[in-house]
Scaffold this motif. Sequence first.
Motif, PDB file in Angstrom:
ATOM      1  N   LEU A 122      -5.151   2.391   3.776  1.00 49.12           N
ATOM      2  CA  LEU A 122      -5.531   1.163   4.468  1.00 49.12           C
ATOM      3  C   LEU A 122      -4.308   0.470   5.070  1.00 49.12           C
ATOM      4  CD1 LEU A 122      -8.175  -0.224   1.941  1.00 49.12           C
ATOM      5  CD2 LEU A 122      -8.629   0.718   4.229  1.00 49.12           C
ATOM      6  N   LEU A 123      -3.202   0.441   4.321  1.00 50.07           N
ATOM      7  CA  LEU A 123      -1.972  -0.178   4.822  1.00 50.07           C
ATOM      8  C   LEU A 123      -1.392   0.592   6.007  1.00 50.07           C
ATOM      9  CD1 LEU A 123      -0.251  -1.198   1.458  1.00 50.07           C
ATOM     10  CD2 LEU A 123      -1.248  -2.722   3.192  1.00 50.07           C
ATOM     11  N   GLU A 124      -1.644   1.883   6.055  1.00 47.88           N
ATOM     12  CA  GLU A 124      -1.172   2.704   7.172  1.00 47.88           C
ATOM     13  C   GLU A 124      -2.070   2.570   8.394  1.00 47.88           C
ATOM     14  OE1 GLU A 124      -0.755   6.712   5.724  1.00 47.88           O
ATOM     15  OE2 GLU A 124       0.980   6.194   4.472  1.00 47.88           O
ATOM     16  N   GLY A 125      -3.156   1.814   8.254  1.00 45.06           N
ATOM     17  CA  GLY A 125      -4.024   1.560   9.392  1.00 45.06           C
ATOM     18  C   GLY A 125      -5.221   2.478   9.526  1.00 45.06           C
ATOM     19  N   VAL A 126      -5.501   3.282   8.506  1.00 42.44           N
ATOM     20  CA  VAL A 126      -6.701   4.118   8.560  1.00 42.44           C
ATOM     21  C   VAL A 126      -7.909   3.191   8.485  1.00 42.44           C
ATOM     22  CG1 VAL A 126      -8.026   5.950   7.419  1.00 42.44           C
ATOM     23  CG2 VAL A 126      -5.516   6.082   7.496  1.00 42.44           C
ATOM     24  N   PRO A 127      -8.787   3.244   9.478  1.00 49.15           N
ATOM     25  CA  PRO A 127      -9.923   2.316   9.476  1.00 49.15           C
ATOM     26  C   PRO A 127     -10.967   2.681   8.423  1.00 49.15           C
ATOM     27  CG  PRO A 127     -10.075   3.811  11.352  1.00 49.15           C
ATOM     28  CD  PRO A 127      -8.766   4.092  10.668  1.00 49.15           C
ATOM     29  N   ARG A 128     -11.547   1.677   7.812  1.00 44.34           N
ATOM     30  CA  ARG A 128     -12.604   1.912   6.808  1.00 44.34           C
ATOM     31  C   ARG A 128     -13.806   2.608   7.408  1.00 44.34           C
ATOM     32  NH1 ARG A 128     -14.328  -3.197   3.603  1.00 44.34           N
ATOM     33  NH2 ARG A 128     -15.746  -1.654   2.742  1.00 44.34           N
ATOM     34  N   THR A 129     -14.000   2.452   8.696  1.00 41.79           N
ATOM     35  CA  THR A 129     -15.146   3.074   9.360  1.00 41.79           C
ATOM     36  C   THR A 129     -14.887   4.533   9.725  1.00 41.79           C
ATOM     37  OG1 THR A 129     -14.347   2.255  11.482  1.00 41.79           O
ATOM     38  CG2 THR A 129     -15.971   0.892  10.311  1.00 41.79           C
ATOM     39  N   GLY A 130     -13.658   4.985   9.557  1.00 44.68           N
ATOM     40  CA  GLY A 130     -13.325   6.367   9.888  1.00 44.68           C
ATOM     41  C   GLY A 130     -14.002   7.358   8.947  1.00 44.68           C
TER      42      GLY A 130
ATOM     43  N   VAL B 196      -6.803   4.563  -6.479  1.00 49.94           N
ATOM     44  CA  VAL B 196      -6.720   3.211  -5.915  1.00 49.94           C
ATOM     45  C   VAL B 196      -5.469   3.083  -5.049  1.00 49.94           C
ATOM     46  CG1 VAL B 196      -6.483   0.750  -6.443  1.00 49.94           C
ATOM     47  CG2 VAL B 196      -8.067   2.167  -7.777  1.00 49.94           C
ATOM     48  N   GLU B 197      -4.358   3.583  -5.553  1.00 47.64           N
ATOM     49  CA  GLU B 197      -3.096   3.502  -4.800  1.00 47.64           C
ATOM     50  C   GLU B 197      -3.169   4.317  -3.508  1.00 47.64           C
ATOM     51  OE1 GLU B 197      -2.551   2.432  -8.978  1.00 47.64           O
ATOM     52  OE2 GLU B 197      -3.424   4.209  -8.046  1.00 47.64           O
ATOM     53  N   GLU B 198      -3.826   5.481  -3.568  1.00 48.63           N
ATOM     54  CA  GLU B 198      -3.965   6.325  -2.375  1.00 48.63           C
ATOM     55  C   GLU B 198      -4.781   5.614  -1.295  1.00 48.63           C
ATOM     56  OE1 GLU B 198      -5.955  10.574  -0.988  1.00 48.63           O
ATOM     57  OE2 GLU B 198      -5.674  10.189  -3.115  1.00 48.63           O
ATOM     58  N   VAL B 199      -5.902   5.019  -1.692  1.00 41.99           N
ATOM     59  CA  VAL B 199      -6.745   4.318  -0.722  1.00 41.99           C
ATOM     60  C   VAL B 199      -6.007   3.101  -0.173  1.00 41.99           C
ATOM     61  CG1 VAL B 199      -8.930   3.083  -0.388  1.00 41.99           C
ATOM     62  CG2 VAL B 199      -8.883   5.181  -1.761  1.00 41.99           C
ATOM     63  N   GLN B 200      -5.299   2.401  -1.039  1.00 42.13           N
ATOM     64  CA  GLN B 200      -4.534   1.230  -0.601  1.00 42.13           C
ATOM     65  C   GLN B 200      -3.476   1.636   0.427  1.00 42.13           C
ATOM     66  OE1 GLN B 200      -2.448  -0.876  -3.748  1.00 42.13           O
ATOM     67  NE2 GLN B 200      -3.003  -2.799  -2.761  1.00 42.13           N
ATOM     68  N   ARG B 201      -2.791   2.733   0.170  1.00 41.19           N
ATOM     69  CA  ARG B 201      -1.761   3.226   1.097  1.00 41.19           C
ATOM     70  C   ARG B 201      -2.389   3.579   2.449  1.00 41.19           C
ATOM     71  NH1 ARG B 201      -0.633   8.101   2.303  1.00 41.19           N
ATOM     72  NH2 ARG B 201      -1.550   9.020   0.458  1.00 41.19           N
TER      73      ARG B 201
END
Length: 152
Positions: A61-69, A54-59
Amino acid sequence: YKKSNGIKISEHNREQRQKESPYNFAYFVLTEERALLYERINTRVDEMLSEGLVEEVQRLLLEGVPRTGVSMQGLGYKEIAAYLCGEYTYEEAVYLLKRNTRHFAKRQLTWFRREPDVTWLERKKAEESGRTILGEIKRVLKEKEILERDSD
């Protein structure tokens, strides 16, 4: 593929499957009883969560990795990203992750069943006969003359 050479990818794949390999190889698939496989998948998902998924995915997303990537479409990432974005509860996301992983494992087995040169190794059968998986692999490799008969 068709745009580059006019041949459908399905036709190309069919032609390639008919070719005989110039290599002497062995192709192994390790299998497990479905109930035990699913139990192991559930346990592995629980481990991934406790190790910080969960923390990895949150990080990310916060870094701007798009969910559609592409990287966020992998098992675990898409379910947890949906949870973090409020689409699912945590429990729903975990359920979906486990279910999607089981479905993926089932598709993998279906894919391997279509492969012509697979040597299936069933862990339980090997153990019941007193052999190890490694011992069974060595036996097949010796039979196919990939491994010398007198080697251990």
